[in-house]
Structure formats: structure tokens, C-alpha cells
Design an enzyme around this catalytic site. Structure first.
Site, PDB file in Angstrom:
ATOM      1  N   LYS A 169       7.580  -3.461 -24.058  1.00  0.00           N
ATOM      2  CA  LYS A 169       7.389  -3.923 -22.677  1.00  0.00           C
ATOM      3  C   LYS A 169       8.047  -5.287 -22.548  1.00  0.00           C
ATOM      4  O   LYS A 169       8.184  -6.009 -23.530  1.00  0.00           O
ATOM      5  CB  LYS A 169       5.895  -4.054 -22.355  1.00  0.00           C
ATOM      6  CG  LYS A 169       5.579  -3.929 -20.894  1.00  0.00           C
ATOM      7  CD  LYS A 169       5.660  -2.481 -20.471  1.00  0.00           C
ATOM      8  CE  LYS A 169       5.093  -2.231 -19.117  1.00  0.00           C
ATOM      9  NZ  LYS A 169       4.767  -0.803 -18.975  1.00  0.00           N
TER      10      LYS A 169
HETATM   11  N1  GLU Z   1       6.763   1.123 -16.786  1.00  0.00           N
HETATM   12  C1  GLU Z   1       6.419   2.510 -16.897  1.00  0.00           C
HETATM   13  C2  GLU Z   1       5.197   2.704 -17.766  1.00  0.00           C
HETATM   14  O1  GLU Z   1       4.362   1.825 -17.863  1.00  0.00           O
HETATM   15  C3  GLU Z   1       7.614   3.349 -17.328  1.00  0.00           C
HETATM   16  C4  GLU Z   1       8.242   2.987 -18.626  1.00  0.00           C
HETATM   17  C5  GLU Z   1       9.525   3.748 -18.879  1.00  0.00           C
HETATM   18  O2  GLU Z   1       9.914   4.568 -18.074  1.00  0.00           O
HETATM   19  O3  GLU Z   1      10.131   3.482 -19.933  1.00  0.00           O
HETATM   20  O4  GLU Z   1       4.966   3.742 -18.315  1.00  0.00           O
END
Ligand code: GLU
Length: 548
Positions: free
Chosen positions: A238
Site C-alpha cells: 500500500k
Molecule cells: N485499493 C484497492 C484495495 O484496497 C485495490 C488495490 C488494487 O487494485 O491493487 O483493495
């Protein structure tokens, strides 16, 4: 900023200076609330009674003078940032005060709105950078959830310690230019890779004023369990930048994004770590990341991010994938519970990408969506909202506030409305020990990451609420991100139908495995989903062994 409103305590005995500072703060882009004390005693009393984000301190007061004044304030609140207010003739004293631990000083006669608000902003940032970055409620929640699952599954002690913290954390500070050319803003950015065992790491980038290392690490850990639960060949990651994106112009957003990308360019890549959108970022932000990365590589690299515009190698169905996935799971859960969706009622918290699509797909399933909310307000109509109307209203007015065909409710009231399905699709930490008892839903469908605390889980368990936990509930987004990455890697595009069918199959398979584990082991759905993910990671870790 720590909260939307910055609580400022000014300890200053000269009413003219109080007036002047108040005037500057009122025209500042920071939202501040000013509390004034005319003596040190009064100031210390206020510090004892309430919590403040920053103190503006005159060192010469009726009941104290010079560094003693600063020492008394710091003794009362060691972590509170202090900015000295000084006259031109006292500048050397103010400089000594900064050496003694104050964050900054401002010469009152030279102050102006920009100077004051930047000084406040950076003073808070500096103290925050020093004080435990890991120490966030969200990171504690992620660790507690993991430890609970580890305990129940009897996880290998060595693996447990290994997974409790992320494998790589990258903290950067970066400058970007405001549209007023001479103003350069400095902000903190993060990219955390929790687990490199399973393949490249994967996870979104969020722009929000509360982002910190602990929050990003919690989100990265959840991405690990999410990807492992649904069998994607990724570890969790993240990223985030601590900034309020609603305060940025389009051009500022672009400059910030490009600079952040260049700060993390060495650790991202289609085979290394693949960012995606999250709170406060969108397809356009992904396009800028992809372009910045490609400019450095010298050729176009679409696979470096997912959630791009379709014309740049984005996938059909990615934009609405999280909401669509959540509703596929609601359908499966309703069937499992013997609840008919036709005529059932739903409340959706949040009306961004996830919330609005969740509401749209629930509506298409003939569920009566009675309430939705955004940052401005919640709207409630017991007969059901006309979503078409709500979307039209939002297109025109941007926010829900003022929507005529419904009653206004606060966010707290919204969560407690009677309904069959409650879908928190906004922020973390919404359903807690304080309000869980008052929830009236039968099914809690988590679109947001980390909306429910552990003590709330206990209460909801006793109330027999069926939970679709976040790592399963919002996994549709990363699943279609995976499809996007595969399409980019193969230079071959799939139809929307292929995408939705595969998405459906993957999520339903994960749902069935989770329900099965929950009932076999007599555990709650969240712990069952986490154990599914942790088991897969553990197996991979044991097979790979330890280098050297
Ligand atoms: N931000 C989204 C999540 O928390 C998607 C992450 C992604 O598509 O890599 O799952």
C-alpha cells in the site's frame, strides 16, 4: 493535518496581537479553531482541560517571562508543537526558544496568512514525524486481527513474528509547487510492501490528510491476506501521501503525483510492485504514474499500475469492480442466510467509487437503498431513494448535501438505521464497541478497509449479524486489477463479460471456502477469511525456506 479542524491555543496577553492573528487565521486555507489565554496560568489550565494541535506562545506574559514560559508549556504537554510569537526586538530570545524545543517562531509584525498557516502546518508535521509513526489505531487493529487468527489456527511461532511487520517500508518527503509559483509544499509519502513471498506486491495508493506509516502498513497487511484468500499471485502493498487532495488543483495533483512516483520509482514496476487507486486517487492519477514511470524507462509500461483509463491499457470493468464484487458476495450471503434481496433494504455509507457502485448494483438487484452518505451528509428516505435522481443530483452539485427528496442524517445516525444490509464503504474505524450494539442490520457488507473494530466484531457476533469481512468484501477491486495486469502482460484484452464471469467465479469460490471454514472451525467469518489467506502464505513461506 491530524483532524479537519486544527485546534490552536494562543497564549498572548496583547489584545491587538490576538486580533491580528485571528484575522490571518480566518483567511487561511487551514480550518482552525482559535482558543485564547491571556496569561500562562490560564493557558496551562486550558491545556489540562482540552486537547490542542498547536500552541502559539508569547514568551513574555504577565505571570511568566522568557524560556520559563516555554518550559512550563512543554512540561504540561511535551508532544504539543509550540510556535513562538515574538516582537522584532525579541528575535534572539525566540531563536533560543527554538533551540530549546519550540518548533518555529513568527515575528508578529511580519506575519501574514500564508506564513502563519504554513508554520502551523509544518510544526504539526514535524512533531508527528518524530512521534511513533507505527503507533496508529489501524495498525494495532490489523495486528490484533492477525494475532487472533494466528492463535486460533496455531500458527508457527517463527512465521507469526515474521508476518507481524511489513517486509519493506519506504518513507519519502517530497516537494511540489503550488499554483502560486513561489509556494513549495513539502509532504510525507509512503510505500509499504508487506510480503514479497508470493510474487510482485500489489495495492493502492491513497491521498488523505491522515495517512501515516501505521495506517499504510495496516492496509498493506490486509492486501496480503486479501490476495492470498482469493489466490492471486501477489503479496500485499500500500502507499499513501499525507495530503488533503480536495485542497489541490488538478495541476497541483499532477505535479504531486509525478514527484511521488519518481521518489518510489526504484521499488515499483510490473514485476516488483504494482500500485492501483485507493481513497483520494483515481484513473487519472494512475495515468500520470504510468506516464512518469514510462518516461524514465524510455518506453510505455502499462503494467506498472492498474486501475488506468481503458485507453491506456486499463481493464473493462475495473472502475466498478469493487462495488460489483461486493454485490456478488451480498447475493451469495443472502442466499446462504435465506434472505430474499427483492425488497430487502440497504444503507450504504460512502458515495465514492465503492459506495456509489455498491448502491447502483444493489438497486439493480431490486434492493431498496434507503440511505447513502458522503463527506457532507447522509440522506435517508424510508421508501427508498431514487438512485438515478441521486446520481443526477451529485453530477450537478458534486455532493449529496441539499438533496431534496430525503431527510438529512448524520453519519452515526445512518449506521444505526433499520435495514437488512449495511455496507460501510467509506473510512476505517466506523463500527466500534460504542455503536455496534445499536446496529440494526442483518448483513454487514464491508466495502471499506478496516471499518469494524475487534470489540465491535464480538458484539455483532452475539447479535448474529452475518459479516462479509473487508478482505473478502472489497476484493473485487484487486481481482480485476489482477486481470488488468495479466491483460497488459499478454497484450491481449478480454471482454467485459469474460471479466465479470471470472470475477464472479473467483469471489464465490473464496466465499464458499470462507463459509466452510467458519462453520467447520466454529469461528467468525473475518477470522475464517484471514486464516484462509494466512494458511496460503504460510505454506509458501515454508516451501521457500530462509535465505541463506
Ligand atoms: N485499493 C484497492 C484495495 O484496497 C485495490 C488495490 C488494487 O487494485 O491493487 O483493495
Amino acid at each position: 493535518m491530524p483532524e479537519n479542524t486544527v485546534e490552536v491555543l494562543m497564549i498572548e496577553d496583547n489584545p491587538v496581537h490576538v486580533q491580528l492573528i485571528r484575522h490571518y487565521m480566518e483567511s487561511s486555507r487551514l480550518t482552525t479553531r482559535l482558543h485564547v489565554a491571556g496569561t500562562l496560568r490560564e493557558g496551562l489550565d486550558l491545556i489540562g482541560e482540552a486537547s490542542f494541535d498547536v500552541v502559539l506562545l508569547d514568551l513574555v506574559l504577565p505571570d511568566s517571562a522568557d524560556l520559563d514560559t516555554l518550559h512550563s508549556v512543554r512540561a504540561a504537554a511535551p508532544e504539543l508543537p509550540v510556535i513562538i510569537l515574538t516582537g522584532l526586538d525579541d528575535v534572539s530570545l525566540a531563536a533560543t526558544a527554538v533551540e530549546a524545543g519550540a518548533q518555529d517562531y513568527i515575528v508578529k509584525t511580519q506575519a501574514n496568512t500564508t506564513l502563519l498557516s504554513r508554520s502551523i502546518h509544518y510544526a504539526i508535521e514535524r512533531v508527528r514525524a518524530r512521534s511513533g509513526e507505527w503507533d496508529s489505531a489501524m495498525f494495532k487493529l490489523a495486528q490484533q486481527q492477525f494475532l487472533k487468527a494466528a492463535q486460533i489456527m496455531g500458527l508457527d511461532e517463527n512465521i507469526r513474528e515474521r508476518l507481524l511487520f511489513p517486509q519493506r517500508t519506504h518513507i519519502v518527503t517530497l516537494p511540489f509547487r503550488r499554483d502560486e509559483y513561489h509556494l513549495v509544499e513539502n509532504v510525507f509519502g509512503y510505500r509499504v510492501q508487506h510480503l514479497l513471498t508470493m510474487g510482485p506486491t500489489k495495492g493502492g495508493i491513497r491521498y488523505h490528510e491522515d495517512v501515516n506509516l501505521g495506517e499504510v502498513s495496516a492496509l498493506a497487511m490486509w492486501m496480503t491476506w486479501k490476495c492470498a484468500l482469493i489466490n492471486l499471485p501477489f503479496g500485499g502493498a500500500k502507499g499513501g501521501v499525507r495530503i488533503d487532495p480536495t485542497d489541490l488543483s488538478r495541476r497541483e495533483l499532477q505535479r504531486l503525483t509525478r514527484r511521488f512516483t519518481s521518489e518510489i520509482i526504484d521499488i515499483i514496476g510490473p514485476d516488483k510492485d504494482i500500485p492501483a487507486p485507493d481513497m483520494g486517487t483515481d484513473e487519472q492519477v494512475m495515468a500520470w504514474i504510468m506516464d512518469t514511470y514510462s518516461q524514465q524507462a524510455g518506453y510505455t509500461v502499462p503494467g506498472v499500475v492498474t486501475g488506468k483509463p481503458v485507453v491506456l491499457g486499463g481493464s473493462l470493468g475495473r472502475r466498478e469492480a469493487t462495488g460489483r464484487g461486493l454485490v456478488y458476495l451480498v447475493e451469495a450471503a443472502a442466499q446462504h442466510m435465506g434472505m430474499s434481496l427483492d425488497g430487502a433494504t440497504a444503507v450504504v455509507q460512502g458515495f465514492g467509487n465503492v459506495g456509489s457502485n455498491t448502491a447502483r448494483f444493489l438497486d439493480a438487484d431490486r434492493v431498496r437503498v434507503v440511505a447513502v452518505s458522503d463527506v457532507t451528509t447522509g440522506i435517508y428516505n424510508a421508501n427508498g431513494l431514487s438512485l438515478e435522481d441521486v446520481f443526477k443530483y451529485c453530477e450537478k452539485n458534486r455532493f449529496l448535501s441539499g438533496y431534496p427528496e430525503a431527510d438529512e442524517v448524520t453519519n452515526q445516525e445512518l449506521l444505526e438505521l433499520p435495514c437488512d444490509i449495511l455496507a460501510p464503504a467509506a473510512l476505517q474505524n466506523q463500527i466500534t464497541g460504542d455503536n455496534a450494539d445499536r446496529l440494526k442490520c442483518r448483513l454487514l457488507a464491508e466495502g471499506a478497509n478496516g471499518p469494524t473494530t475487534l470489540d465491535a466484531d464480538e458484539i455483532l457476533g452475539e447479535k448474529d449479524v452475518f459479516i462479509l469481512p473487508d478482505v473478502l468484501g472489497n476484493a473485487g477491486g484487486v481481482t480485476v486489477s489482477y486481470f488488468e495486469w495479466v491483460q497488459d502482460t499478454q497484450n491481449y484484452t478480454w471482454t467485459l463479460e469474460e471479466i465479470n464471469t471470472r470475477l464472479h467465479n473467483i469471489l464465490i469460490d473464496a466465499f464458499e471456502r470462507t463459509v466452510h471454514r467458519a462453520s467447520e472451525d466454529h469461528i467468525d467469518m473475518r477470522t475464517a477469511a484471514l486464516i484462509e489467506g494466512i494458511s496460503r502464505v504460510t505454506q509458501a513461506k515454508l516451501l521457500r525456506g530462509i535465505f541463506p
